[in-house]
Design a protein around this motif. Structure first.
Motif, PDB file in Angstrom:
ATOM      1  N   UNK A 141       0.828  -1.205   0.000  1.00 18.33           N
ATOM      2  CA  UNK A 141       0.000   0.000   0.000  1.00 18.33           C
ATOM      3  C   UNK A 141       0.860   1.252   0.000  1.00 18.33           C
ATOM      4  N   UNK A 142       2.002   1.224   0.694  1.00 21.91           N
ATOM      5  CA  UNK A 142       2.896   2.382   0.721  1.00 21.91           C
ATOM      6  C   UNK A 142       3.452   2.664  -0.666  1.00 21.91           C
ATOM      7  N   UNK A 143       3.806   1.611  -1.392  1.00 21.51           N
ATOM      8  CA  UNK A 143       4.330   1.777  -2.749  1.00 21.51           C
ATOM      9  C   UNK A 143       3.254   2.349  -3.666  1.00 21.51           C
ATOM     10  N   UNK A 144       2.046   1.798  -3.587  1.00 29.44           N
ATOM     11  CA  UNK A 144       0.956   2.235  -4.460  1.00 29.44           C
ATOM     12  C   UNK A 144       0.518   3.665  -4.151  1.00 29.44           C
ATOM     13  N   UNK A 145       0.403   3.975  -2.864  1.00 26.48           N
ATOM     14  CA  UNK A 145      -0.150   5.277  -2.471  1.00 26.48           C
ATOM     15  C   UNK A 145       0.886   6.388  -2.415  1.00 26.48           C
ATOM     16  N   UNK A 146       2.143   6.015  -2.232  1.00 25.81           N
ATOM     17  CA  UNK A 146       3.172   7.037  -2.061  1.00 25.81           C
ATOM     18  C   UNK A 146       3.255   7.545  -0.623  1.00 25.81           C
ATOM     19  N   UNK A 147       2.443   7.001   0.268  1.00 27.86           N
ATOM     20  CA  UNK A 147       2.476   7.371   1.682  1.00 27.86           C
ATOM     21  C   UNK A 147       3.476   6.484   2.408  1.00 27.86           C
ATOM     22  N   UNK A 148       3.943   6.959   3.560  1.00 29.22           N
ATOM     23  CA  UNK A 148       4.817   6.116   4.385  1.00 29.22           C
ATOM     24  C   UNK A 148       3.970   5.073   5.100  1.00 29.22           C
ATOM     25  N   UNK A 149       4.630   4.046   5.589  1.00 27.76           N
ATOM     26  CA  UNK A 149       3.926   2.996   6.327  1.00 27.76           C
ATOM     27  C   UNK A 149       3.268   3.592   7.569  1.00 27.76           C
TER      28      UNK A 149
END
Length: 173
Positions: A141-149
């Motif tokens: 999800x972090x990779x897809x969203x660009x958000x940090x874990x």
């Protein structure tokens, strides 16, 4: 087997090929289901492989093999018996959504939940969709969203808290 113990791979391979049909015939006497027979044979072959160093070349090989096979077969039958005692045969009454109307209601519930998720702030909505609805791992999800874990965890936690409050408020009269 003595040659196999000395490291002769070809002899070991030949031994396994020659004992497999014999083990299959022994297993077929104890098991009815063909897949159980094959599983039992594989179990015996794995056991023979793991304890091959215990074979004494001064003694006959066949009794050693039969003793191992019989123990493996009995262990397997005992496991199956214990499993059958705990299992309950499923009937249509056990089915969660056995009535077609109930399945339609479940679809409406999902649509209603998705509508509530649409009202969340964008970061929370995105976190819930990726982590809970699409069941991605935090890293994916972090990779897809660009958000940090960490950001995903915080947004998912806040979203779940808000969803819980919204659902409780809707259910109260």
């Amino acid at each position: 087997m003595a040659h196999a113990q000395d490291g002769d791979r070809a002899a070991y391979h030949r031994l396994l090929q020659e004992i497999t049909p014999y083990l299959r015939s022994l297993a077929a006497r104890r098991h009815r289901d063909p897949s159980d027979v094959e599983d039992a044979v594989q179990d015996v072959l794995l056991t023979v492989h793991s304890i091959r160093q215990t074979y004494d070349p001064a003694r006959p090989f066949a009794p050693w093999l039969v003793a191992i096979a019989n123990r493996r077969f009995v262990d397997r039958l005992r496991r199956q018996s214990r499993r059958r005692e705990r299992e309950v045969a499923l009937t249509p009454e056990h089915e969660a959504f056995c009535e077609p109307q109930t399945n339609l209601e479940a679809g409406r519930d999902r649509q209603e939940l998705e509508g509530i998720v649409d009202n969340l702030p964008p970061a929370q909505r995105h976190a819930i969709r990726l982590l809970k609805l699409r069941e991605m791992s935090l890293r994916e999800a972090a990779v897809v969203s660009g958000m940090s874990v960490t950001s995903l965890k915080v947004n998912a936690h806040r979203a779940l808290k808000k969803l819980k409050k919204l659902l409780v408020d809707r259910s109260e009269p």
